[in-house]
Scaffold this motif. Structure first.
Motif, PDB file in Angstrom:
ATOM      1  N   TRP A  13       0.835  -1.200   0.000  1.00 12.73           N
ATOM      2  CA  TRP A  13       0.000   0.000   0.000  1.00 12.73           C
ATOM      3  C   TRP A  13       0.876   1.259   0.000  1.00 12.73           C
ATOM      4  N   PHE A  14       1.870   1.234   0.843  1.00 11.66           N
ATOM      5  CA  PHE A  14       2.735   2.395   0.976  1.00 11.66           C
ATOM      6  C   PHE A  14       3.527   2.653  -0.299  1.00 11.66           C
ATOM      7  N   LEU A  15       3.987   1.572  -0.916  1.00  6.13           N
ATOM      8  CA  LEU A  15       4.729   1.746  -2.159  1.00  6.13           C
ATOM      9  C   LEU A  15       3.832   2.373  -3.229  1.00  6.13           C
ATOM     10  N   ALA A  16       2.563   1.943  -3.241  1.00  6.46           N
ATOM     11  CA  ALA A  16       1.624   2.507  -4.216  1.00  6.46           C
ATOM     12  C   ALA A  16       1.485   4.015  -4.002  1.00  6.46           C
ATOM     13  N   VAL A  17       1.421   4.430  -2.740  1.00  2.30           N
ATOM     14  CA  VAL A  17       1.356   5.866  -2.429  1.00  2.30           C
ATOM     15  C   VAL A  17       2.585   6.578  -2.997  1.00  2.30           C
ATOM     16  N   CYS A  18       3.742   5.995  -2.730  1.00  2.00           N
ATOM     17  CA  CYS A  18       4.993   6.632  -3.144  1.00  2.00           C
ATOM     18  C   CYS A  18       5.114   6.705  -4.669  1.00  2.00           C
ATOM     19  N   VAL A  19       4.741   5.615  -5.333  1.00  2.00           N
ATOM     20  CA  VAL A  19       4.852   5.570  -6.789  1.00  2.00           C
ATOM     21  C   VAL A  19       3.926   6.628  -7.410  1.00  2.00           C
ATOM     22  N   ALA A  20       2.710   6.705  -6.881  1.00  2.00           N
ATOM     23  CA  ALA A  20       1.768   7.685  -7.420  1.00  2.00           C
ATOM     24  C   ALA A  20       2.304   9.101  -7.234  1.00  2.00           C
ATOM     25  N   ALA A  21       2.901   9.356  -6.065  1.00  2.00           N
ATOM     26  CA  ALA A  21       3.442  10.687  -5.811  1.00  2.00           C
ATOM     27  C   ALA A  21       4.618  10.976  -6.736  1.00  2.00           C
ATOM     28  N   ARG A  22       5.458   9.963  -6.930  1.00  2.00           N
ATOM     29  CA  ARG A  22       6.631  10.110  -7.773  1.00  2.00           C
ATOM     30  C   ARG A  22       6.241  10.436  -9.220  1.00  2.00           C
ATOM     31  N   LEU A  23       5.259   9.681  -9.719  1.00  2.00           N
ATOM     32  CA  LEU A  23       4.876   9.831 -11.122  1.00  2.00           C
ATOM     33  C   LEU A  23       3.807  10.898 -11.296  1.00  2.00           C
ATOM     34  N   ASN A  24       3.488  11.532 -10.195  1.00  2.00           N
ATOM     35  CA  ASN A  24       2.477  12.586 -10.216  1.00  2.00           C
ATOM     36  C   ASN A  24       1.162  12.123 -10.847  1.00  2.00           C
ATOM     37  N   LEU A  25       0.740  10.918 -10.446  1.00  2.00           N
ATOM     38  CA  LEU A  25      -0.515  10.375 -10.973  1.00  2.00           C
ATOM     39  C   LEU A  25      -1.691  11.121 -10.341  1.00  2.00           C
ATOM     40  N   GLU A  26      -2.750  11.198 -11.115  1.00  2.00           N
ATOM     41  CA  GLU A  26      -3.946  11.885 -10.634  1.00  2.00           C
ATOM     42  C   GLU A  26      -4.566  11.100  -9.477  1.00  2.00           C
ATOM     43  N   PRO A  27      -4.734  11.679  -8.294  1.00  2.00           N
ATOM     44  CA  PRO A  27      -5.349  10.948  -7.170  1.00  2.00           C
ATOM     45  C   PRO A  27      -6.754  10.469  -7.540  1.00  2.00           C
ATOM     46  N   VAL A  28      -7.136   9.300  -7.043  1.00  2.00           N
ATOM     47  CA  VAL A  28      -8.444   8.736  -7.376  1.00  2.00           C
ATOM     48  C   VAL A  28      -9.354   8.849  -6.162  1.00  2.00           C
ATOM     49  N   ASP A  29     -10.505   9.411  -6.382  1.00  2.00           N
ATOM     50  CA  ASP A  29     -11.458   9.538  -5.288  1.00  2.00           C
ATOM     51  C   ASP A  29     -12.070   8.170  -4.998  1.00  2.00           C
ATOM     52  N   THR A  30     -11.799   7.640  -3.816  1.00  2.00           N
ATOM     53  CA  THR A  30     -12.245   6.279  -3.510  1.00  2.00           C
ATOM     54  C   THR A  30     -13.742   6.199  -3.243  1.00  2.00           C
ATOM     55  N   ALA A  31     -14.379   7.333  -3.049  1.00  2.00           N
ATOM     56  CA  ALA A  31     -15.800   7.318  -2.686  1.00  2.00           C
ATOM     57  C   ALA A  31     -16.646   6.637  -3.760  1.00  2.00           C
ATOM     58  N   GLN A  32     -16.187   6.676  -5.003  1.00  2.00           N
ATOM     59  CA  GLN A  32     -16.986   6.098  -6.078  1.00  2.00           C
ATOM     60  C   GLN A  32     -16.853   4.582  -6.185  1.00  2.00           C
ATOM     61  N   TYR A  33     -16.004   3.965  -5.354  1.00  2.00           N
ATOM     62  CA  TYR A  33     -15.807   2.522  -5.440  1.00  2.00           C
ATOM     63  C   TYR A  33     -16.359   1.794  -4.233  1.00  2.00           C
ATOM     64  N   GLU A  34     -16.675   0.525  -4.440  1.00  2.00           N
ATOM     65  CA  GLU A  34     -16.915  -0.335  -3.291  1.00  2.00           C
ATOM     66  C   GLU A  34     -15.539  -0.758  -2.777  1.00  2.00           C
ATOM     67  N   THR A  35     -15.329  -0.565  -1.480  1.00  2.00           N
ATOM     68  CA  THR A  35     -13.974  -0.822  -0.981  1.00  2.00           C
ATOM     69  C   THR A  35     -13.966  -1.927   0.063  1.00  2.00           C
ATOM     70  N   ARG A  36     -12.768  -2.407   0.317  1.00  2.00           N
ATOM     71  CA  ARG A  36     -12.574  -3.385   1.393  1.00  2.00           C
ATOM     72  C   ARG A  36     -11.409  -2.946   2.252  1.00  2.00           C
ATOM     73  N   LYS A  37     -11.567  -3.221   3.532  1.00  2.00           N
ATOM     74  CA  LYS A  37     -10.494  -2.864   4.449  1.00  2.00           C
ATOM     75  C   LYS A  37      -9.320  -3.836   4.263  1.00  2.00           C
ATOM     76  N   ILE A  38      -8.109  -3.320   4.202  1.00  2.00           N
ATOM     77  CA  ILE A  38      -6.966  -4.233   4.163  1.00  2.00           C
ATOM     78  C   ILE A  38      -6.169  -4.202   5.470  1.00  2.00           C
ATOM     79  N   ILE A  39      -6.007  -3.033   6.028  1.00  2.00           N
ATOM     80  CA  ILE A  39      -5.235  -2.925   7.265  1.00  2.00           C
ATOM     81  C   ILE A  39      -5.843  -1.805   8.102  1.00  2.00           C
TER      82      ILE A  39
END
Ligand SMILES: [Zn+2]
Lengths: 713, 154
Positions: B48-74
């Motif tokens: 999860w943390f690596l995904a955060v870092c990669v997105a920040a590094r590549l300046n990916l557009e943040p995704v609003d999670t509200a539009q998805y059905e989600t599951r707790k991982i940690i």
């Protein structure tokens, strides 16, 4: 349970033999004195056969003959084989006048017939009968296995009946780690009665599948029905796969043992054939491969650690972090992070020296006064508002996250090192593999039918071992896939249930079963953890006491423990782990396994005998004595099968602790090792009542020197 | 204060869209995966943390999670064992918003990180899969490449 007596009829060398065991709590030790090849191992096998049947025999009894090898047929071709064990079980009952102890005696009789036809024989399935003994006689009891399973659980056979040499398999380096682990784990779980909790977990699981059935019944043909049906099928598949995985794991252990055993046989054969150098080279090559494997595994773990460490984050984030630190610096420059003093001041307080060089020692009047002043400064600074506090904390606490301007990527540096080490090790490992195969070619070229036969056997065992391993991993993958699917479907099912009217109740039931499962699971883990620690601690103290008198090992060995992964680990100075094979001498290795066995029996609070064949081999002097003394103290009933050499030097301890000492003799040892001709034509073991200090006409042995010279009297 | 350490994310669950959950069971060793080369991440939080870092590094557009059905991982308590991650999450929030005051709002900070994680996860998935070697090597090489090329700054 305590053993009282045992008798054997036509059980290999034991044509007719009766043994008595001491059940006196003051004299817990029984010593059976017997030279090699005089029935020690046969007694160990015989007792286990009586209690557990063919499954307890070497190789589960397949191709394992029971009748005496020199059976000549004059007594018929159908050989009756009988083993009888009498034992006592103590139960405690809480009565009005406190704890009431009841002792009951039982006789267990196992018998089978072997049809002897020339060199081959066939054994009928054995029958077992159990009788409760009382003053008036014996009354039969149904389902004898149940009582045995309660009193001496079969999973613990290795703990109650131990072959001094084989026992080392709990620690020996040439046994696969997983095998050792599995043995230790199985023993510990069985002793702690964890089967009951496992059973409960299974039960709750069933309950949860029942609830799923209710979900299925809501709206036949609906999406919910489909998902619930699929979940049901997954449950069944999962159980089946788990069973298969269990089998594969057990198979792996069994074949792994076979491979090791065959390796030992090959080593012996090579030595006999004057191929010692080849044998040494092979051993060395194998050790090298194992060592490199360990290093590769470690490098692998380091590689994985690259993704949990800080560098991957700070390096990737450096632009973002730069920006954030820039913001913080601005604040700092504006004087909005004023608490710089706190860490500095606290530093000073603990160093007891002020920035100006004056003392801040609490004991001295000036020091104490200045301390109070500094503390006031700290307290004042702490009264800044919360945000400032968090920011300050961040500003100072996150120093290690600041990008280092001139340095390149630290992660890439670490990664470079790992690539190098993994590649390097792989090259070495390939090379070692080639060396090993070259030696194997040399082995192939040997024209020794024994060795070639053994090698063929090894190839087959190894093949089967590898097959069960790959089966394990394929089953594991399937199970993991199944679990993933299960998770997703459960989620979906619960969502659909919530939309239903009857769904709420079903969901509530599901939640209850899930909660119960969690409770049981955590109880299971806690018991394993706590009890494991108890066994580990007791093993350590017994072990250290046993080897304490050994100056050579005393300096090397600091402590021993059972890790949460069920590995038995020995530590040296500076917590360095020791390799039992290389760093421990034979006596210490024996002491360690005996300590483990005794600790496990004791922590379980099961009153059970420990029957040990050749426990003192490879030990001598003080260590031998302290092993014996400690074992007597820690065991509820100790039956030792000892050679004359093992007894030497321990006569006084045996004299004090033993309630029964008897001697077994193999007449075939005349004239080489026995003084007098016993005039016995058959191969059988004879018993006399001589204790460890005496000898009679039957058991009198030649001294080693006489035997070597072949002197006749 | 110097020896007091607090984890503002203690009580916050971390959720990911159901579709992205599979990567966590497949590539993390805590999922029961023993083969490190196939499952490079020790724990789910590491992926999860690596995904955060990669997105920040590549300046990916943040995704609003509200539009998805989600599951707790940690849950957020996991950060209690790694203080540097707490600091990093705060710094990301400051870096991304330019607002230092955000440090007093754990939920806001976490939702920034979450939006980055969801943006970064497909990319990390791609990094694990693209290449001819095992996932650990594919991923390592991809990160190595990412670190060598200049970061895209917004
Ligand atoms: Zn005698």
């Amino acid at each position: 349970m305590k053993l009282l007596r045992a008798s054997f009829e036509n059980f290999r060398l034991l044509r007719d033999l009766e043994l008595k065991f001491s059940s006196d709590p003051e004299r817990k030790l029984t010593v059976v004195r017997a030279a090699n090849e005089s029935g020690k191992t046969t007694i160990l096998n015989g007792l286990q056969w009586a209690l557990y049947g063919d499954a307890a025999l070497p190789g589960k009894g397949e191709d394992f003959r029971l009748h005496p090898i020199d059976w000549d047929g004059s007594g018929g071709h159908r050989v009756p084989i009988v083993a009888t064990v009498e034992f006592e079980v103590t139960t405690y009952r809480r009565g009005p006048s406190g704890l009431r102890e009841t002792r009951r005696k039982f006789r267990l009789v196992r018998s089978a017939f072997e049809e002897v036809n020339g060199k081959t024989s066939r054994r009928s399935p054995s029958t077992v009968r159990l009788f409760a003994l009382n003053d008036t006689g014996a009354s039969p009891i149904d389902a004898p296995e149940a009582l045995i399973n309660d009193e001496l659980p079969p999973e613990l056979r290795d703990i109650f009946f131990t072959d001094g040499d084989r026992a080392l398999s709990f620690i020996e380096a040439d046994v696969a780690v997983s095998t050792k682990r599995e043995r230790v784990q199985r023993a510990i779980r069985a002793l702690l009665g964890l089967g009951v909790i496992e059973e409960a977990i299974r039960h709750v699981r069933k309950a949860s599948s029942d609830v799923n059935k209710q979900a299925k019944q809501i709206g036949a043909g609906s999406e919910l029905n489909k998902i619930a049906s699929r979940l049901e099928a997954i449950d069944e598949d999962g159980l089946k796969l788990e069973g298969e995985l269990d089998d594969a794991e057990q198979q792996f252990v069994a074949f792994d043992e076979k491979v090791e055993e065959t390796d030992r046989k090959i080593a012996t054969a090579l030595q006999k054939g004057d191929k010692e150098k080849l044998q040494k080279d092979l051993e060395l090559a194998l050790r090298k491969i194992k060592h490199l494997d360990d290093q590769l595994t470690a490098a692998n773990k380091e590689h994985s650690a690259l993704f949990r460490g800080q560098y991957v984050a700070t390096d990737l984030l450096s632009p973002v972090l730069d920006r954030a630190f820039g913001k913080l610096e601005e604040l700092h420059d504006q004087g909005k992070i004023p608490n710089t003093t706190i860490p500095v001041l606290e530093d000073r307080l603990s160093a007891e020296l002020c920035i100006c060089g004056e003392t801040l020692k609490p004991g001295e009047p000036d020091g104490q006064r200045r301390r109070e002043h500094v503390q006031r400064l700290i307290d004042d600074s702490k009264r800044v508002d919360e945000i400032q506090e968090i920011i300050t904390d961040l500003y100072y606490g996150a120093k290690s996250l600041r990008p280092v301007s001139d340095a390149g990527s630290r992660w890439r540096e670490e990664y470079g090192k790992i690539v190098k080490s993994r590649d390097g090790l792989q090259v070495l490992s390939d090379e070692a593999g080639r060396e090993f195969r070259a030696l194997e070619l040399q082995l192939d070229a040997l024209r020794d039918t024994d060795i070639q036969g053994l090698r063929e056997a090894r190839r087959q065992y190894k093949d089967q071992r590898d097959r069960s391993l790959s089966k394990q991993s394929s089953l594991g993958t399937q199970l993991a896939g199944l679990r993933r699917e299960q998770e997703v479907l459960k989620h979906e099912r619960d969502r659909l249930l919530r939309e239903q009217e009857k769904g709420a109740r079903i969901i509530a039931e599901l939640e209850v079963t899930q909660d119960v499962t969690r409770v049981l699971q955590s109880a299971y883990e806690r018991i394993t953890h706590d009890e494991l620690k108890k066994v580990s601690d007791l093993m350590n103290s017994i072990f250290l006491e046993m080897i304490g008198a050994d100056p050579e090992q005393g300096a090397i060995i600091r402590r021993a423990e059972i890790s949460p992964d069920f590995d038995i680990i020995v530590y040296g100075p500076n917590d360095r782990t020791l390799n039992p094979d290389r760093d421990l001498n034979g006596a210490s290795r024996r002491a360690l396994t005996l300590a483990f066995i005794l600790a496990l029996t004791k922590v379980s609070e099961v009153e059970a005998p420990n029957v040990i064949d050749t426990p003192l081999g490879m030990t001598s002097g003080y260590v031998k004595r302290s092993i014996l003394r400690t074992a007597v103290r820690e065991s509820a009933q100790l039956v030792l099968l000892l050679t004359h050499d093992e007894i030497a030097g321990c006569e006084d301890i045996i004299g004090e602790a033993a309630g029964v000492v008897l001697t077994l003799t193999n007449p075939a040892h005349y004239p080489k090792m026995l003084v007098n001709d016993p005039h016995v034509a058959e191969r059988k073991v004879l018993r006399c009542e001589c204790d460890h200090r005496h000898a009679c006409r039957l058991c009198q042995r030649r001294t080693d020197a006489e035997a070597a010279l072949g002197v006749a009297t | 204060m110097a020896d007091r350490y607090f984890n503002p994310f203690q009580a916050i669950d971390i959720n990911v869209p159901v579709d992205l959950h599979e990567a966590f069971t497949r590539y993390c060793q805590t999922g029961g995966n023993a083969v490190i080369d196939q499952s490079p991440f020790p724990r789910m939080v590491d992926l999860w943390f690596l995904a955060v870092c990669v997105a920040a590094r590549l300046n990916l557009e943040p995704v609003d999670t509200a539009q998805y059905e989600t599951r707790k991982i940690i849950d957020g308590s996991i950060f209690g064992s790694d203080p540097w991650r707490v600091h990093t999450l705060m710094l990301i929030a400051i870096g991304k918003t330019g607002d230092v005051q955000i440090v007093s709002e754990p939920r806001k900070m976490m939702s920034i990180a979450s939006a980055l994680a969801v943006a970064g996860l497909p990319k990390v998935n791609e990094m694990l899969k693209n290449g001819n070697a095992e996932p650990i090597w594919n991923l390592s090489d991809a990160i190595d490449t990412a670190l060598r090329s200049p970061a895209r700054i917004a």
